[in-house]
Motif scaffolding. Structure first.
Motif, PDB file in Angstrom:
ATOM      1  N   LEU A   1      45.520  40.567  44.699  1.00 25.42           N
ATOM      2  CA  LEU A   1      45.772  39.186  44.309  1.00 25.42           C
ATOM      3  C   LEU A   1      45.157  38.877  42.956  1.00 25.42           C
ATOM      4  O   LEU A   1      43.967  39.111  42.734  1.00 25.42           O
ATOM      5  CB  LEU A   1      45.202  38.251  45.367  1.00 25.42           C
TER       6      LEU A   1
ATOM      7  N   TYR B   1      46.262  32.399  42.575  1.00 26.18           N
ATOM      8  CA  TYR B   1      47.074  31.690  43.534  1.00 26.18           C
ATOM      9  C   TYR B   1      47.028  30.198  43.253  1.00 26.18           C
ATOM     10  O   TYR B   1      46.173  29.724  42.492  1.00 26.18           O
ATOM     11  CB  TYR B   1      46.635  31.990  44.972  1.00 26.18           C
TER      12      TYR B   1
ATOM     13  N   LYS C   1      41.336  31.636  41.099  1.00 29.55           N
ATOM     14  CA  LYS C   1      41.327  33.070  40.880  1.00 29.55           C
ATOM     15  C   LYS C   1      41.409  33.821  42.199  1.00 29.55           C
ATOM     16  O   LYS C   1      40.901  33.385  43.234  1.00 29.55           O
ATOM     17  CB  LYS C   1      40.037  33.465  40.151  1.00 29.55           C
TER      18      LYS C   1
ATOM     19  N   GLU D   1      41.428  38.245  43.404  1.00 31.28           N
ATOM     20  CA  GLU D   1      40.515  39.391  43.328  1.00 31.28           C
ATOM     21  C   GLU D   1      40.419  39.983  41.919  1.00 31.28           C
ATOM     22  O   GLU D   1      39.358  40.450  41.511  1.00 31.28           O
ATOM     23  CB  GLU D   1      41.002  40.471  44.306  1.00 31.28           C
TER      24      GLU D   1
END
Lengths: 116, 115
Positions: B45, B48, B57, B59
């Motif tokens: 990720l 999102y 934020k 990862e």
């Protein structure tokens, strides 16, 4: 930090055989997903598992979830060539307040090849 | 029903160039995501969004920026392309969690090479 581990990473099966893919995760989660990916393609949703003991079946695939053991399984029954693909489990982590937002952590994937 | 649409499908960039990966969904989903997939790996990720004007934020956010001015659109910006950003980028969307057994719906991906 949430970690998701799948095994095996590679699976070569004969048509007609049964096998199970395992997905272990490290912290509490409120939902687990299984996806299929064909080479060079996008991800196709297979199952969404929301609660302990959940079991879902679609055709030759059956998925289950044990939240206490932090383990999900994807069982393949009487494999056929069309099932050849990469299978991912993904777990939605929760923050300190228990909110998920659907942020997925994926396993490495299991490459399944079904031979005649 | 188009679902999640990503453009472009393929792109080659030179080191230091910038570009925007576009993502549009027509399902009126609140949640949208950007992931990257490196060869032989699962997805990670990047960023999102839980609704218009709200982003956060994931990862691996370094080197990327996002914005969400409308429910439908969630573009991903690379400001100074680096070889480590060579990857396949997937955009996904989902409705509000708790509204049923809804998975994340993925676009077809953007294959990006940085040389």
């Amino acid at each position: 930090e949430l970690k998701v581990e799948q095994n095996p990473l590679f699976l070569s099966m004969q048509e007609g055989k049964n096998y199970t893919i395992y997905c272990n995760y490290s912290t509490t989660s409120d939902r687990l997903y299984w996806y299929r990916q064909d080479p060079g393609k996008s991800l196709e949703s297979l199952f969404v598992l929301l609660s302990n003991g959940a079991v879902k079946q679609e055709g030759r695939l059956m998925a289950s979830l044990d939240t206490k053991a932090r383990l999900s399984t994807l069982h393949i029954t009487a494999a056929v060539h069309d099932l050849s693909a990469t299978y991912f489990c993904a777990v939605a982590g929760v923050n300190a307040g228990g909110t998920s937002y659907g942020k997925l952590t994926f396993g490495q994937g299991t490459i399944l090849t079904v031979h005649p | 029903n188009a679902g999640v649409t990503q453009t472009p499908k393929f792109r080659i960039l030179k080191i230091g160039q910038s570009m925007t990966l576009q993502c549009t969904q027509d399902m009126n989903h609140n949640y949208m995501y950007w992931y990257r997939q490196d060869p032989g790996m699962g997805l990670k990720l990047i960023y999102y969004s839980v609704g218009a004007g709200i982003t956060d934020k994931g990862e691996v956010p370094n080197g990327y920026n996002v914005s969400r001015s409308t429910t439908e659109d969630f573009p991903l910006r690379l400001e100074l392309a680096a070889p480590s950003q060579t990857s396949v980028y997937f955009c996904a969307s989902s409705p509000l969690l708790g509204t049923g057994n809804q998975p994340q719906h993925f676009g077809d991906g953007t294959r990006l090479s940085i040389l």
